[in-house]
Design a protein around this motif. Structure first.
Motif, short mmCIF file in Angstrom:
data_model
loop_
_atom_site.label_atom_id
_atom_site.label_comp_id
_atom_site.label_asym_id
_atom_site.label_seq_id
_atom_site.Cartn_x
_atom_site.Cartn_y
_atom_site.Cartn_z
N PRO A 1 -15.60 -20.03 -34.04
CA PRO A 1 -16.83 -20.90 -34.21
C PRO A 1 -18.07 -19.84 -34.13
CG PRO A 1 -15.47 -22.63 -33.89
CD PRO A 1 -15.09 -21.22 -33.83
N ARG A 2 -17.75 -19.55 -33.06
CA ARG A 2 -18.54 -19.09 -31.48
C ARG A 2 -18.76 -17.83 -32.10
NH1 ARG A 2 -21.70 -21.38 -27.36
NH2 ARG A 2 -21.59 -23.75 -27.97
N LEU A 3 -17.72 -17.10 -32.85
CA LEU A 3 -17.14 -15.30 -32.71
C LEU A 3 -19.01 -15.27 -33.76
CD1 LEU A 3 -15.97 -13.83 -31.91
CD2 LEU A 3 -13.76 -13.63 -33.44
N ARG A 4 -19.29 -14.17 -33.72
CA ARG A 4 -20.32 -13.35 -34.53
C ARG A 4 -19.88 -12.25 -34.83
NH1 ARG A 4 -20.86 -17.95 -34.88
NH2 ARG A 4 -22.87 -19.20 -33.69
N LEU A 5 -18.92 -12.46 -35.97
CA LEU A 5 -18.22 -10.78 -36.48
C LEU A 5 -18.48 -11.36 -38.06
CD1 LEU A 5 -15.06 -10.98 -34.96
CD2 LEU A 5 -16.73 -9.06 -34.64
N SER A 6 -18.54 -10.28 -38.71
CA SER A 6 -18.77 -10.47 -40.38
C SER A 6 -17.63 -11.00 -41.00
CB SER A 6 -19.31 -9.26 -40.97
OG SER A 6 -18.53 -8.12 -41.08
N LYS A 7 -17.02 -11.69 -42.27
CA LYS A 7 -15.61 -11.64 -42.78
C LYS A 7 -15.25 -10.69 -42.66
CE LYS A 7 -15.83 -15.66 -45.26
NZ LYS A 7 -16.83 -16.04 -46.63
N LYS A 8 -15.49 -9.55 -43.58
CA LYS A 8 -15.04 -7.72 -43.30
C LYS A 8 -14.43 -7.45 -41.80
CE LYS A 8 -16.77 -3.57 -45.01
NZ LYS A 8 -18.02 -2.31 -45.66
N GLN A 9 -15.64 -7.83 -41.19
CA GLN A 9 -15.01 -6.87 -39.57
C GLN A 9 -13.95 -8.18 -38.89
OE1 GLN A 9 -18.45 -7.66 -37.60
NE2 GLN A 9 -18.87 -5.77 -36.98
N GLY A 10 -13.90 -9.05 -39.30
CA GLY A 10 -12.80 -10.02 -38.66
C GLY A 10 -11.20 -9.44 -39.53
N VAL A 11 -11.41 -9.59 -40.82
CA VAL A 11 -10.00 -9.48 -42.14
C VAL A 11 -9.65 -7.73 -40.97
CG1 VAL A 11 -9.87 -8.81 -44.26
CG2 VAL A 11 -10.75 -10.30 -44.15
N GLY A 12 -10.65 -7.24 -41.10
CA GLY A 12 -10.03 -5.68 -40.36
C GLY A 12 -9.64 -5.68 -39.05
N LEU A 13 -10.04 -6.72 -38.01
CA LEU A 13 -9.11 -7.24 -36.93
C LEU A 13 -7.63 -7.60 -36.79
CD1 LEU A 13 -11.75 -8.43 -34.00
CD2 LEU A 13 -11.39 -6.24 -34.62
N LEU A 14 -8.15 -8.46 -38.04
CA LEU A 14 -5.98 -9.05 -38.32
C LEU A 14 -5.61 -8.44 -38.85
CD1 LEU A 14 -6.06 -12.17 -38.43
CD2 LEU A 14 -6.16 -12.50 -41.28
N LEU A 15 -6.47 -7.13 -39.91
CA LEU A 15 -5.31 -6.36 -40.77
C LEU A 15 -5.02 -5.24 -39.35
CD1 LEU A 15 -6.79 -5.49 -43.46
CD2 LEU A 15 -4.74 -6.76 -43.37
N LEU A 16 -5.32 -5.19 -38.19
CA LEU A 16 -5.21 -4.48 -37.63
C LEU A 16 -4.27 -4.61 -36.54
CD1 LEU A 16 -6.64 -1.74 -36.23
CD2 LEU A 16 -7.78 -2.97 -34.58
N TRP A 17 -4.12 -5.96 -36.27
CA TRP A 17 -3.44 -6.51 -35.61
C TRP A 17 -1.45 -6.55 -36.19
CZ3 TRP A 17 -1.08 -12.36 -35.92
CH2 TRP A 17 -0.85 -12.41 -34.52
N PHE A 18 -2.03 -7.02 -37.37
CA PHE A 18 -0.70 -6.82 -37.81
C PHE A 18 -0.26 -5.44 -38.55
CE2 PHE A 18 -2.01 -11.73 -39.98
CZ PHE A 18 -0.41 -11.98 -39.44
N ALA A 19 -0.98 -4.48 -38.65
CA ALA A 19 -0.55 -3.45 -39.10
C ALA A 19 0.10 -2.87 -37.32
CB ALA A 19 -1.86 -2.38 -39.12
#
Lengths: 242, 412
Positions: free
Chosen positions: B337-355
């Motif tokens: 809730p306190r993270l100011r990331l766009s959805k695109k950035q968030g999904v990008g970081l998630l994909l990076l973690w899984f990759a």
């Protein structure tokens, strides 16, 4: 554990004088033993393999019990807990002669023996078989990497007609004593079948680390972790509230 | 039509509905696990679950749970799972699943205390309750959910200023696993700054003075007592094994077998070298310094600080397996809730973690199951995974708005 210790105390393969016994003698004739044939194969690749044992023989009126004694080197191990679970699931019957470490590398382990009781194959009279999982241990890195060869020597095959208390005399095979069943509660006389066409050993190849890369690997690891450390340190320092 | 869809969506995020759904999914998977274990070669239940059950069986026979090789947990766990032997072998899984869902309830309450509306809190809780990772881990019989529950209970009690209960849960959690010990400093700083808000003056003397306030002494005494007495009791019962297998093994652990740690290949190659000890210490330093720095920098926002400490501890650890990821994932709903990331950035970081994980899993599979010599690739993938994790942490820290003491003072 009790079972294992019991196995240790009773598992003595000592030749006996079969002809001195007076009980009723039964069991297949000498010629039948020549029909016995055995094969050993290794299935799967990598660190998790399976040893496949198959014994073929001419049909007999009475059931034949077969016991394979497999000596295993320190480069591999069998997982006694996995064997216990397989015993429940598939009826696999294996007894180990000592407690086996599941985690130690090859150079810190010792070899052991497995007693594999073969089961009759469904719908195929004259065929006894068992599939036993065996796992490779990590080995010391070698000077140039590649693969370490682990030699598993050929097993010994013991047979016993199920209903006979005393084995027929005058057979060209050695009589040895070993646990009657996987429950390991009594010792029976078994005939050790010799002259089988089993290869002297089967070989597994397991990947090992490349010792010549120690320098670059250490330097690369430390450099990478320091870089990540610096990156995080700077970010925390900048955004932290001190 | 749209209105009906919105309405049912709101209903879905009602806490009770969400919890029920989470529980039903988990119970279904526990049931499915029984089916798969009986019918398929590849088992659903994790090997660790059999280790726990075997250890419990030893306890019922009046023996030490450590007679089960590879049992490296507190005897308390084997005791808790005694119904596995006496009642049903699935008791443990049902317990872990319950803890998993209760963790979601605690997350909801912490989020509400941090100022979120009920609907918003439910939405963030869903990230835990409907997340396939914790669902898979608890239904396969891993005990990580117990730790998530204890750690989140500590955080909730601290938010509620119930220091006695917080200390009890914290002492218990450190007894169960060592990693929450990294929360000791931030918790101490948090209590000392929040107990007496006027003590915000700088200076070493003032800081030391703050460290000896009443609440902190109470917390340290209770947490220490719970940890000490449990450990002592099990030491008396099971001897040196209980200390060695529960704590010392994990502290000195140098697993040469492949795992996610960036250090794995270096440890394997130098296992018998005279430099082994020095390299072990060198690899411990980044972990220690970063955890200390994060504790000082973000202790005012305890969930965020615990998240970072755990993520750093896991990423820089000498041994790292995929269940360790759960240790920090349980904090994620609290910091999002306190993270100011766009959805695109968030999904990008998630994909990076899984990759990062995928790139490691591929050579690891070829090594373990195909016998290819992929040690170098696994090592490089481990380093890349550390880079990815560090980059993700940097992005999170730079886009996070931490709760400060001043903000807290205002809300109080």
């Amino acid at each position: 554990m009790l079972l294992l210790h019991f196995a240790l105390s009773v598992f003595r393969l000592t030749p006996c004088e079969a002809s001195q016994k007076d009980e009723v003698i039964c069991g297949p004739a000498s010629a039948w033993f020549e029909s016995v044939d055995m094969s050993v194969d290794v299935a799967k690749r990598g660190f998790h393999r399976e040893l496949l044992y198959e014994v073929h023989h001419d049909p007999t009126p009475q059931a034949i019990k077969a016991l394979v004694i497999q000596r295993l080197p320190s480069g591999v191990y069998m997982d006694q807990y996995q064997l216990a679970s397989l015993r429940e699931d598939t009826g696999l019957q294996v007894l180990l002669d000592s407690a086996v470490s599941l985690e130690d590398p090859a150079h810190m382990s010792s070899g052991f023996s497995a007693l594999v009781y073969l089961s009759p194959a469904d719908g195929l009279p004259g065929l006894l078989q068992a599939v036993v999982p065996v796992h490779g241990r990590y080995h010391r890195p070698s000077s140039s990497g590649g693969w370490e060869r682990v030699y598993i020597e050929g097993p010994r095959l013991l047979l016993r007609p199920e209903s006979c208390e005393t084995l027929p005399s005058g057979l060209p095979h050695r009589v040895v004593e070993a646990p009657c069943t996987v429950q390991n509660q009594s010792v029976c006389s078994w005939l050790e079948i010799q002259g089988l066409q089993v290869p002297d050993s089967v070989t597994l190849e397991l990947p090992v680390g490349d010792f010549s890369l120690t320098g670059p690997v250490c330097a690369g690891t430390i450099l990478a972790t320091l870089l990540c450390f610096a990156l995080l340190f700077r970010t925390i320092w900048t955004h932290g509230i001190f | 039509m749209a209105h009906t869809a919105d309405h049912s969506l709101i209903k879905l995020f009602n806490l009770r509905v969400l919890n029920s759904l989470a529980l039903v999914i988990r119970l279904f998977l526990v049931g499915y696990g029984v089916y798969q274990d009986k019918t398929m070669v590849v088992k659903y239940t994790d090997i660790d679950y059999h280790v726990f059950t075997d250890a419990s069986r030893f306890v019922t026979q009046g023996e030490s749970p450590y007679n089960r090789s590879t049992y490296r947990y507190t005897p308390l766990l084997a005791w808790m799972l005694l119904p596995n032997i006496y009642a049903t072998p699935h008791f443990g899984k049902l317990l872990f699943v319950t803890c998993d869902v209760l963790s979601g309830v605690l997350l909801y309450h912490i989020l509400c205390l941090r100022g979120l509306s009920s609907d918003a809190a439910c939405r963030f809780c869903a990230l835990w309750l409907l997340n396939p990772l914790p669902i898979g881990v608890s239904t396969r019989g891993n005990a990580e959910a117990l730790l998530s529950l204890l750690v989140l209970a500590t955080l909730l009690c601290l938010e509620l200023k119930r220091f006695f209960m917080a200390a009890f849960f914290y002492g218990l959690s450190v007894h169960m696993k060592i990693y929450p010990v990294t929360y000791a400093l931030p918790i101490a700083l948090y209590i000392s700054t929040h107990g007496k808000l006027e003590a915000q003056k700088r200076g070493v003397f003032r800081m030391l003075q703050r460290l000896f306030n009443k609440e902190l002494v109470l917390f340290a005494a209770v947490a220490g007592a719970v940890f000490f007495w449990l450990t002592l009791a099990f030491y008396c019962l099971y001897g040196w094994d209980s200390l060695h297998e529960t704590y010392l093994y994990h502290l000195t652990r140098r697993d040469i077998r492949h795992n996610f740690s960036p250090y794995f290949y270096m440890i394997y190659l130098t296992a018998e070298s005279q430099w082994s000890l020095v390299l072990g210490l060198v690899s411990f330093l980044p972990q220690l310094v970063l955890v200390l720095l994060t504790s000082l920098a973000f202790h005012a926002d305890l969930p965020f600080c615990c998240f970072l400490n755990t993520a750093i501890f896991v990423s820089f650890n000498k041994v790292c397996t995929s269940q360790y990821f759960l240790w920090y994932l349980c904090f994620l709903p609290l910091i999002l809730p306190r993270l100011r990331l766009s959805k695109k950035q968030g999904v990008g970081l998630l994909l990076l973690w899984f990759a990062g994980q995928g790139l490691w899993l591929m050579p690891a599979y070829y090594l373990e199951f195909e016998g290819h010599n992929t040690f170098v690739y696994i090592w490089l993938a481990g380093l890349l995974f550390l880079f990815n994790n560090s980059f993700i942490m940097v992005q999170i820290i730079s886009h996070y708005i931490p709760e400060t003491v001043q903000q807290r003072k205002k809300t109080e």
